[in-house]
Design an enzyme around this catalytic site. Structure first.
Site, PDB file in Angstrom:
ATOM      1  N   ASP A  66      41.497 -28.429  35.540  1.00 14.83           N
ATOM      2  CA  ASP A  66      42.111 -29.714  35.877  1.00 14.83           C
ATOM      3  C   ASP A  66      42.248 -30.553  34.606  1.00 14.83           C
ATOM      4  OD1 ASP A  66      42.923 -31.844  37.815  1.00 14.83           O
ATOM      5  OD2 ASP A  66      41.156 -32.819  37.002  1.00 14.83           O
TER       6      ASP A  66
ATOM      7  N   ASP B 131      43.091 -33.087  44.538  1.00 12.11           N
ATOM      8  CA  ASP B 131      44.459 -32.992  44.034  1.00 12.11           C
ATOM      9  C   ASP B 131      45.426 -32.639  45.158  1.00 12.11           C
ATOM     10  OD1 ASP B 131      43.452 -33.554  41.595  1.00 12.11           O
ATOM     11  OD2 ASP B 131      43.971 -31.654  40.633  1.00 12.11           O
TER      12      ASP B 131
END
Length: 553
Positions: A69, A404
């Site tokens: 990420d 996310d």
């Protein structure tokens, strides 16, 4: 070198070389800043896409984080260069606003800086380059709006949302379980979504992680999950029709705020003090019972005496519930947070259909974990995703991946326009910007064409990370998009069968129509990427003088 004397006649030597080191100007300053920012984007480049690599980050305390990420990697890196920190803020801005695309925005900014460096070598002024990039970014954003598709969904037809969630999870640790995890993410968002006003209240979704089990054991709980247990092992583990008082005051005797000294010289004095404490506790517990509560949630602790009296009065209690958790409990159960027991009344109690204590792990394990689950709360929108995993690193990465995914679903509820993935949108924008550049005269044309070239860096990185030949793959996609006038042709990295191009010439390439694969992302996320990357590059290019204490590296 020159020598000067102070008022006492002591000599000082001034080195001009040292002064030069602490200040760089003009083109040297711009190139130094570009180099620093590009070094950061190159770190993230290998983490882009479904085949991207993970990074292992070790904190000063020895804590290990494994993730791909972008925002997490950037946030945990120790960066001292001031311009490189702009890339960290860029990734954080994308994460705050959109929640996804944090890696792509940094890679795009790095590609733009690489192109800008080439233009600077040709003698083009940084302001002209920045202006050209700004114009090209607007052209690309407008083109994205033209090629975007609108996906319609209802509460009964959530397939478009599921596809979007699965696309996001393709590049995460949850990729093998994307069907199940995508459904959990969509169900959680739909529980708290207001479709009429296109709004999602993320405060009603809790992400709780517990080590043990596998990722497949992750589940969505309608209610609140607390990583706590009842304060006494003999308290009941299930409370039906729970009416809970939510306290932020400790169940302890009051302590004077001034310095004091208490002398106990006899057994009678000690017993008197003990009885007074007992009376104080009994009075507090009587007020709790009189309010109608049958469960106590306390932000602070309470001593063994209070714990024993609570057990005697059949009042199950939970202590050391954190500030954020206690707010979630209050919102979900409809209760009021009470600062003093004297203020407790029946209308301030929270309600839940059932509160139960669950055990995770084997029954004979010393490290057996227990959690509390509040079900059938008054506010039925409150949900918790309980993430399981083999170790702490996997659990934390799974939580980030689900976050996310939920952010992307939220964005689709706010604006249901999508563009297709696999680098198709970037290549289509690149072709459109190139076409626009031919109509521009002067130096700006070079900057606009450079922006178009930078857009191709995203599909190049996708192909490179998948172990393919990047230049050949991107050339094949561009050729196919132009021939078929189809802006949805992209890099099909997850397809089992390659879709050959017409004529069979490009049959070995992975170019395919992304509509058939079902890989797409939200329009607002992609537009935000282009806008933020162009803005931060403009900011870096306009720095021409750096005055720093000591050496600027």
């Amino acid at each position: 070198m020159s020598m000067v004397y102070d008022e006492y006649g002591r000599p000082f030597i001034i080195l001009k070389e040292q002064q030069a080191k602490s200040r760089i100007k003009g083109l040297d300053a711009t190139k130094s800043n570009i180099l620093a920012a590009r070094s950061i984007s190159n770190i993230l480049r290998t983490s882009l896409g479904p085949k991207g690599m993970d990074k292992l980050l070790v904190s000063p305390d020895g804590d290990v984080t494994i993730t791909n990420d972008g925002a997490t990697i950037m946030g945990q890196m120790e960066i001292h260069h001031q311009v490189a920190k702009l890339m960290v803020e860029l990734s954080a801005s994308q994460d705050d606003e959109i929640g996804d695309g944090t890696t792509g925005v940094v890679v795009l900014a790095g590609a733009l800086l690489e192109q800008a460096e080439g233009l600077l070598e040709k003698g083009i002024h940084p302001v002209r380059i920045a202006r050209g990039f700004e114009t090209a970014a607007q052209v690309a954003i407008d083109h994205l709006g033209k090629i975007a598709d609108r996906v319609e969904f209802t509460k009964d037809n959530l397939e478009p949302l599921l596809k979007t969630a699965r696309t996001t999870l393709n590049s995460k640790i949850l990729q093998p379980h994307k069907e199940r995890m995508g459904k959990i993410a969509v169900d959680a968002v739909m529980k708290v979504a207001d479709l009429e006003h296109h709004d999602v209240n993320f405060d009603m979704i809790r992400l709780e992680g517990k080590t043990g089990g596998s990722l497949e054991d992750t589940e969505l709980v309608s209610g609140i999950v607390l990583d706590k247990e009842f304060s006494h092992p003999q308290m009941p583990t299930v409370v039906n029709d729970a009416k809970m008082c939510i306290l932020t005051c400790p169940l302890e005797p009051p302590k004077p705020k001034t310095k004091h000294k208490l002398e106990i010289s006899s057994v009678e004095a000690y017993e008197k003090l003990h009885s007074q404490e007992q009376e104080y506790f009994r009075d507090m517990i009587k007020k709790i019972k009189d309010s109608g509560a049958n469960l106590v949630i306390c932000q602070w602790g309470f001593d063994d005496e209070a714990n024993y009296l609570l057990l005697q009065q059949d009042l199950p209690a939970v202590r050391w519930v954190g500030g954020v958790e206690i707010e979630h409990v209050a919102i979900a159960t409809g209760g009021r947070i009470v600062a003093r027991v004297e203020e407790l009344t029946a209308d301030k109690l929270g309600t839940a259909g059932k509160v139960k204590q669950m055990s995770l792990g084997t029954s004979n394990s010393r490290q057996q974990d227990r959690i509390l689950v509040l079900e059938d709360c008054k506010n039925t929108n409150a949900v918790t995703i309980l993430v399981r995993g083999g170790n702490k690193m996997i659990v934390e990465e799974a939580k980030r991946s689900l976050h996310d995914s939920m952010c992307v679903v939220r964005n689709l509820i706010k604006d249901n326009r999508v563009v297709y993935g696999g680098g198709s949108a970037e290549i289509s924008c690149s072709l459109a910007v190139n076409e626009y550049a031919d109509s521009v005269t002067g130096v700006d044309q070079y900057a606009i064409k450079a922006f178009a070239n930078a857009l191709e860096d995203i599909p190049l990185a996708l192909a490179e990370n998948a172990g393919l030949s990047p230049i050949e793959e991107v050339a094949a996609i561009k050729s196919k998009q132009v021939k078929e006038n189809n802006p949805f042709i992209g890099l099909g990295l997850l397809t089992s069968d390659n879709v050959p191009a017409e004529g069979g010439a490009n049959s070995d390439y992975h170019s395919t129509d992304m509509r058939n694969v079902g890989v797409f992302e939200t329009l607002i996320g992609k537009q935000q990427q282009l806008q933020l990357a162009a803005q931060v590059v403009k900011m870096i290019l306009k720095i021409d003088d750096v005055i720093a204490m000591g050496r600027y590296e």
